[in-house]
Write a protein that holds these residues in place. Structure first.
Motif, PDB file in Angstrom:
ATOM      1  N   LYS A 110       0.845  -1.189   0.000  1.00 51.32           N
ATOM      2  CA  LYS A 110       0.000   0.000   0.000  1.00 51.32           C
ATOM      3  C   LYS A 110       0.879   1.237   0.000  1.00 51.32           C
ATOM      4  CE  LYS A 110      -4.500   1.238   1.174  1.00 51.32           C
ATOM      5  NZ  LYS A 110      -5.774   0.710   1.603  1.00 51.32           N
ATOM      6  N   GLU A 111       0.567   2.181  -0.899  1.00 45.25           N
ATOM      7  CA  GLU A 111       1.326   3.427  -1.012  1.00 45.25           C
ATOM      8  C   GLU A 111       0.331   4.580  -0.998  1.00 45.25           C
ATOM      9  OE1 GLU A 111       4.536   3.713  -1.098  1.00 45.25           O
ATOM     10  OE2 GLU A 111       5.242   1.691  -1.551  1.00 45.25           O
ATOM     11  N   GLN A 112       0.209   5.259   0.149  1.00 49.24           N
ATOM     12  CA  GLN A 112      -0.718   6.377   0.320  1.00 49.24           C
ATOM     13  C   GLN A 112      -2.128   5.952  -0.087  1.00 49.24           C
ATOM     14  OE1 GLN A 112       1.148   9.640  -1.814  1.00 49.24           O
ATOM     15  NE2 GLN A 112       2.646   9.955  -0.197  1.00 49.24           N
ATOM     16  N   ASP A 113      -2.696   6.587  -1.128  1.00 47.84           N
ATOM     17  CA  ASP A 113      -4.081   6.272  -1.511  1.00 47.84           C
ATOM     18  C   ASP A 113      -4.168   5.116  -2.497  1.00 47.84           C
ATOM     19  OD1 ASP A 113      -5.010   8.332   0.076  1.00 47.84           O
ATOM     20  OD2 ASP A 113      -4.917   9.804  -1.538  1.00 47.84           O
ATOM     21  N   ASP A 114      -3.044   4.686  -3.041  1.00 44.98           N
ATOM     22  CA  ASP A 114      -3.045   3.616  -4.031  1.00 44.98           C
ATOM     23  C   ASP A 114      -2.492   2.328  -3.441  1.00 44.98           C
ATOM     24  OD1 ASP A 114      -4.118   5.176  -6.045  1.00 44.98           O
ATOM     25  OD2 ASP A 114      -2.165   5.864  -6.733  1.00 44.98           O
ATOM     26  N   CYS A 115      -2.735   1.238  -4.151  1.00 45.09           N
ATOM     27  CA  CYS A 115      -2.162  -0.047  -3.773  1.00 45.09           C
ATOM     28  C   CYS A 115      -1.354  -0.536  -4.965  1.00 45.09           C
ATOM     29  CB  CYS A 115      -3.269  -1.038  -3.426  1.00 45.09           C
ATOM     30  SG  CYS A 115      -2.646  -2.498  -2.579  1.00 45.09           S
ATOM     31  N   ASN A 116      -0.087  -0.836  -4.736  1.00 45.78           N
ATOM     32  CA  ASN A 116       0.802  -1.176  -5.836  1.00 45.78           C
ATOM     33  C   ASN A 116       1.130  -2.658  -5.882  1.00 45.78           C
ATOM     34  OD1 ASN A 116       0.948   1.531  -6.557  1.00 45.78           O
ATOM     35  ND2 ASN A 116       2.743   1.894  -5.289  1.00 45.78           N
ATOM     36  N   LEU A 117       1.132  -3.198  -7.091  1.00 50.44           N
ATOM     37  CA  LEU A 117       1.668  -4.531  -7.327  1.00 50.44           C
ATOM     38  C   LEU A 117       3.113  -4.342  -7.788  1.00 50.44           C
ATOM     39  CD1 LEU A 117       1.427  -7.614  -7.690  1.00 50.44           C
ATOM     40  CD2 LEU A 117       0.681  -7.164 -10.042  1.00 50.44           C
ATOM     41  N   ASN A 118       4.059  -4.704  -6.936  1.00 49.40           N
ATOM     42  CA  ASN A 118       5.476  -4.565  -7.252  1.00 49.40           C
ATOM     43  C   ASN A 118       6.001  -5.872  -7.818  1.00 49.40           C
ATOM     44  OD1 ASN A 118       6.271  -1.809  -5.909  1.00 49.40           O
ATOM     45  ND2 ASN A 118       4.967  -2.864  -4.433  1.00 49.40           N
TER      46      ASN A 118
END
Length: 288
Positions: free
Chosen positions: A272-280
């Motif tokens: 989770k990155e601030q307001d977004d959710c990232n697939l790394n």
């Protein structure tokens, strides 16, 4: 009656250096005696947006433009844009420091000779990306590009793309597979989730077939956490994939490993990155 003395030359330069850019331009326009000092003082711009088709230059939050009822007689739009750029930026001793340069136009970008920009973040938002990159390259000498953002077709082998630390794709449908040679990529999707998911699966299958260099980092920005987690569930179906690679994330199904070949593997995890959710997605040495 006392009169205040005008500022000495060094003091004038110091004041001008710390003025807001558009205020500097206004002062220079109104006071010809200040113009030479203003031109010789280093210029720093937070945001510079060039729109050729509108003959406009946006500096921070202020728009500079020629109105089409007011263009000089017999002057076409490209020449008017060149004239506007020259008026604002030419005749300066030092390269212009620009934090973010955004190009929003179609076709050739005609810019004044001798213009030199040092840019941190470049955005080419429109068609004809490679032609614009050709036009920009001589102007960006000395720039250390931290990121380049594109939203249309481009050639990953163009020299300008090799200089940036991060490549940001705003249209993965067209550009995802063109970017496979890049080592650090962020995908900001404007398409439907299922369309993007299919591309992610296809991308990693492509790596399994043709390889990918160790150290490559791809980041897929998604608005909802459930979409990122669902991506992992579906990626789990790829050959050899398993829930492991990060103790905490693996236990909750947030991290998987996908083998590429005998020496490399993909570590995919949700963060989770601030307001977004990232697939790394990171390509690393295979850990047996």
């Amino acid at each position: 009656m006392s009169y205040s003395k005008p500022l000495a030359y060094p003091s004038q330069k110091c004041v001008i250096k710390h003025m807001e850019v558009n205020s500097r331009f206004k002062l220079s326009h109104q006071s010809p005696s200040i113009r030479k000092i203003e031109k010789s003082t280093p210029l720093r711009i937070d945001s510079l947006t060039l729109k050729l088709d509108q003959c406009s230059v946006k500096i921070n939050n202020i728009l500079h433009t020629f109105r089409k009822e007011k263009l000089p007689k017999n002057m076409q739009l490209p020449q008017a844009f060149m004239c506007l750029m020259s008026k604002l930026f030419c005749g300066r001793r030092d390269p212009i420091q620009v934090k973010t340069l955004s190009i929003e136009c179609k076709g050739s970008l005609q810019l004044p000779a001798g213009l030199c920009l040092k840019v941190s973040h470049l955005e080419i938002l429109g068609s004809g990306v490679d032609k614009i990159a050709d036009d920009l390259q001589p102007l960006l000498r000395g720039s250390k590009l931290q990121s380049i953002t594109v939203n249309n077709d481009f050639n990953i082998h163009h020299p300008i793309f090799k200089t940036a630390h991060l490549l940001i794709l705003k249209n993965p449908n067209k550009n995802l597979f063109r970017a496979t040679a890049a080592s650090n990529v962020m995908v900001k999707s404007t398409c439907q989730f299922l369309d993007l998911f299919d591309k992610i699966v296809e991308l990693i299958r492509n790596w399994q077939s043709y390889g990918q260099k160790i150290g490559a980092i791809w980041n897929f920005s998604m608005r909802q956490e459930q979409f990122a987690l669902l991506s992992l569930v579906q990626l789990r179906k790829l050959p050899g994939a398993s829930y492991k690679g990060h103790e905490k994330f693996s236990e909750s199904g947030r991290s998987i490993i996908i083998p590429i070949d005998n020496s490399a593997e993909v570590h995919a995890f949700v963060k989770k990155e601030q307001d977004d959710c990232n697939l790394n997605v990171i390509v690393r040495r295979r850990q047996f």
